[in-house]
Write an enzyme that holds these catalytic residues in place. Sequence first.
Site, mmCIF file in Angstrom:
data_model
loop_
_atom_site.group_PDB
_atom_site.id
_atom_site.type_symbol
_atom_site.label_atom_id
_atom_site.label_comp_id
_atom_site.label_asym_id
_atom_site.label_seq_id
_atom_site.Cartn_x
_atom_site.Cartn_y
_atom_site.Cartn_z
ATOM 1 N N GLY A 166 0.818 -1.223 0.000
ATOM 2 C CA GLY A 166 0.000 0.000 0.000
ATOM 3 C C GLY A 166 0.843 1.261 0.000
ATOM 4 O O GLY A 166 2.057 1.228 0.161
ATOM 5 N N ASP A 336 4.380 -4.580 -7.212
ATOM 6 C CA ASP A 336 3.740 -3.363 -6.696
ATOM 7 C C ASP A 336 4.284 -2.106 -7.367
ATOM 8 O O ASP A 336 3.727 -1.021 -7.202
ATOM 9 C CB ASP A 336 3.918 -3.258 -5.173
ATOM 10 C CG ASP A 336 5.367 -3.384 -4.747
ATOM 11 O OD1 ASP A 336 5.967 -4.434 -5.016
ATOM 12 O OD2 ASP A 336 5.907 -2.422 -4.167
ATOM 13 N N ASN A 337 5.378 -2.247 -8.120
ATOM 14 C CA ASN A 337 5.927 -1.092 -8.834
ATOM 15 C C ASN A 337 5.670 -1.180 -10.335
ATOM 16 O O ASN A 337 6.269 -0.451 -11.114
ATOM 17 C CB ASN A 337 7.442 -0.996 -8.580
ATOM 18 C CG ASN A 337 7.755 -0.603 -7.146
ATOM 19 O OD1 ASN A 337 6.913 -0.005 -6.467
ATOM 20 N ND2 ASN A 337 8.939 -0.929 -6.668
HETATM 21 P P1 AMP Z 1 8.728 0.546 -2.824
HETATM 22 O O1 AMP Z 1 8.429 -0.693 -3.580
HETATM 23 O O2 AMP Z 1 10.145 0.809 -2.541
HETATM 24 O O3 AMP Z 1 8.052 1.693 -3.475
HETATM 25 O O4 AMP Z 1 8.057 0.432 -1.383
HETATM 26 C C1 AMP Z 1 7.296 -0.644 -0.937
HETATM 27 C C2 AMP Z 1 6.347 -0.218 0.135
HETATM 28 O O5 AMP Z 1 7.045 0.352 1.257
HETATM 29 C C3 AMP Z 1 5.359 0.820 -0.297
HETATM 30 O O6 AMP Z 1 4.167 0.508 0.310
HETATM 31 C C4 AMP Z 1 5.910 2.102 0.244
HETATM 32 O O7 AMP Z 1 4.919 3.057 0.414
HETATM 33 C C5 AMP Z 1 6.504 1.612 1.555
HETATM 34 N N1 AMP Z 1 7.555 2.498 2.042
HETATM 35 C C6 AMP Z 1 8.780 2.678 1.535
HETATM 36 N N2 AMP Z 1 9.443 3.607 2.244
HETATM 37 C C7 AMP Z 1 8.630 4.026 3.242
HETATM 38 C C8 AMP Z 1 8.712 4.984 4.305
HETATM 39 N N3 AMP Z 1 9.796 5.719 4.493
HETATM 40 N N4 AMP Z 1 7.652 5.121 5.124
HETATM 41 C C9 AMP Z 1 6.550 4.380 4.965
HETATM 42 N N5 AMP Z 1 6.392 3.480 3.988
HETATM 43 C C10 AMP Z 1 7.420 3.304 3.121
HETATM 44 MG MG MG Z 2 6.724 1.278 -4.735
#
Ligand code: AMP
Ligand code: MG
Length: 582
Positions: A166, A336-337
């Site tokens: 999420g 998710d990306n």
């Molecule tokens: P990513 O695939 O790197 O975009 O991140 C995977 C998940 O981790 C996503 O749900 C992001 O919103 C969450 N996420 C990454 N960094 C943070 C952060 N600093 N604080 C809260 N959620 C994070």
């Molecule tokens: Mg992401």
Amino acid sequence: MWSWKVLVFALVAASSFTPVHVLEVCTDHDCFSQDSTASGSQLSSNTFKSRWNINISKLMHDLDQFRVSCNKLLEAFPVDVIDGNFPRPVKNCIFSKSIPTPLKGPLRLAAASKEVIEGILDIDLALTQSDDFLHYASGGRLLPGSVPFAHRYGGHQFGYWAGQLGDGRAHSLGQYTNSAGDVWELQLKGSGKTPYSRSGDGRAVIRSSVREFLCSEAMHALGVPTSRAASLIVSDEPVTRDQFYNGDVKTERGAVVLRLAKSWFRIGSLEILSQSGETDLLRTLLTFVIDEHFSSINSDDPDKYLVFYSTVVNETAHLIARWMSVGFAHGVCNTDNFSLLSVTIDYGPFGFMESYDPNFVPNTSDDEGRYGIGAQADVGRFNLQKLLEALGPVLSQQQQSEAKNILKGYVDIYHKRIHQLFKAKLGLVGEQEVDGHLIAFLLKMMEDTRSDFTATFRQLSDISERQLHSRNFTQFWALEDLSSHKLFSDWLSMLQLRLVRQQNDSDLDRQHRMKNVNPRYVLRNWMAESAISKAEKNDFSQVALLHRVLSSPFVTQVAAEEAGYAARPPAWAKRLKVSCSS
Ligand code: AMP
Ligand code: MG
């Protein structure tokens, strides 16, 4: 001698490449084209109108006139029944209402994209200088009409189901319908905790935000489908990060990017519903996405989910081919990306390949090289397999077996696209039997000599046939490297023979075509890094320079040449590392 077929498939699949972008004529005072020196020291309003198709008369001069709407998205789906920005498992909904946490001041506008602010959002760029804009674009004040929310999604991360993810640090502000009738969903990234933050703080730091801002806009200018960035606001709010996960925790500063996409739904948006048995909601979300974003699919078609799948397979293959054509490695190709609209999203530890290497891995935390540049096409297929599994509950047996066949066609779609893109990069018109061999042969020589990917193709575009033939490489450092290969002369003879056979073509035409697809500038890590270290000291001049240069990546620009952006990368660039921590 190697078999050319093996090479085409091994190398082109491992490294592949992108298509043709319509070259804009840059009239900036520091831009010039090879053919003519542009004049004019300032961009006039009219220039912007013709260049970016901005209708100046429709620009808003007061931010209070700017309205977004959340109705369509929030009314289409059930919304989380619990309120509050505390991490929790969320079920039976698509969104959770979530208020951004205002970034602590003082706030500074580090960058704004005129093309997005005026061309998409219809807002006079001058308004970005106002305090109101700083607050709206960093989460401190809500735009008229905004009921902000975070999206619930899941995903496969590094090959394994990761459960609920999420928007952990992004807030959607709502949709804006612009003067051209296009609908864009606005998001803040780095705007604080949401129910999906797990152990994160919801913040993003300056370094990752500068990279997201610059790369989104650079990719667009390269002709690669992508989310866009409107603005970058930095603050003095302390954010602690262990950048390389080695215990070296540093205090950095928080930043927020205002970013836009037609939709932020991802493969993981469907996966979470399928994994948790929420089949009705899965159907509702799919129908919504199809109706809103896949206008060619008839909503009464009993095979509509299958047609949707086939479209995503096709577009994902095309997107990855485009990444490869500019040497872009995303770095974290988790499901998710991966956008359902097949646009590049979630810029993190990405990198543009410099020395040609199919094993180039931009993310230093990716120990096994799962998301190396040469693996991206395969990872795309893995992600599409996960999409197929997510669609399982709404497909009949017959449709599932058809979907499997569609996925089998992915490799072919990808190879055809890569082949087209690389042919264009070499200036080849029409189709001849030797073409695949010419491309693979070149890539193999580049790999052996570790020639710079971007510069080699660009210099092959800039050099005249006569200079090439006489081996006059004084101004062409990448070709100098390439020409050290013992088979270079053989390859060159083949290329020249191939080009001679092109009817109604001249050397100038060839150069012109090639310069329109082979960028002179890409966002190399060392370029981003020196802009970041200045930005961290509140000097945003290099962010602005890079933003301007990379908006016209195919056009030679004086300021870019002076900054060394087309020169051999400095030795210290080799030591640079980027990680997932952002
Ligand atoms: P990513 O695939 O790197 O975009 O991140 C995977 C998940 O981790 C996503 O749900 C992001 O919103 C969450 N996420 C990454 N960094 C943070 C952060 N600093 N604080 C809260 N959620 C994070
Ligand atoms: Mg992401």
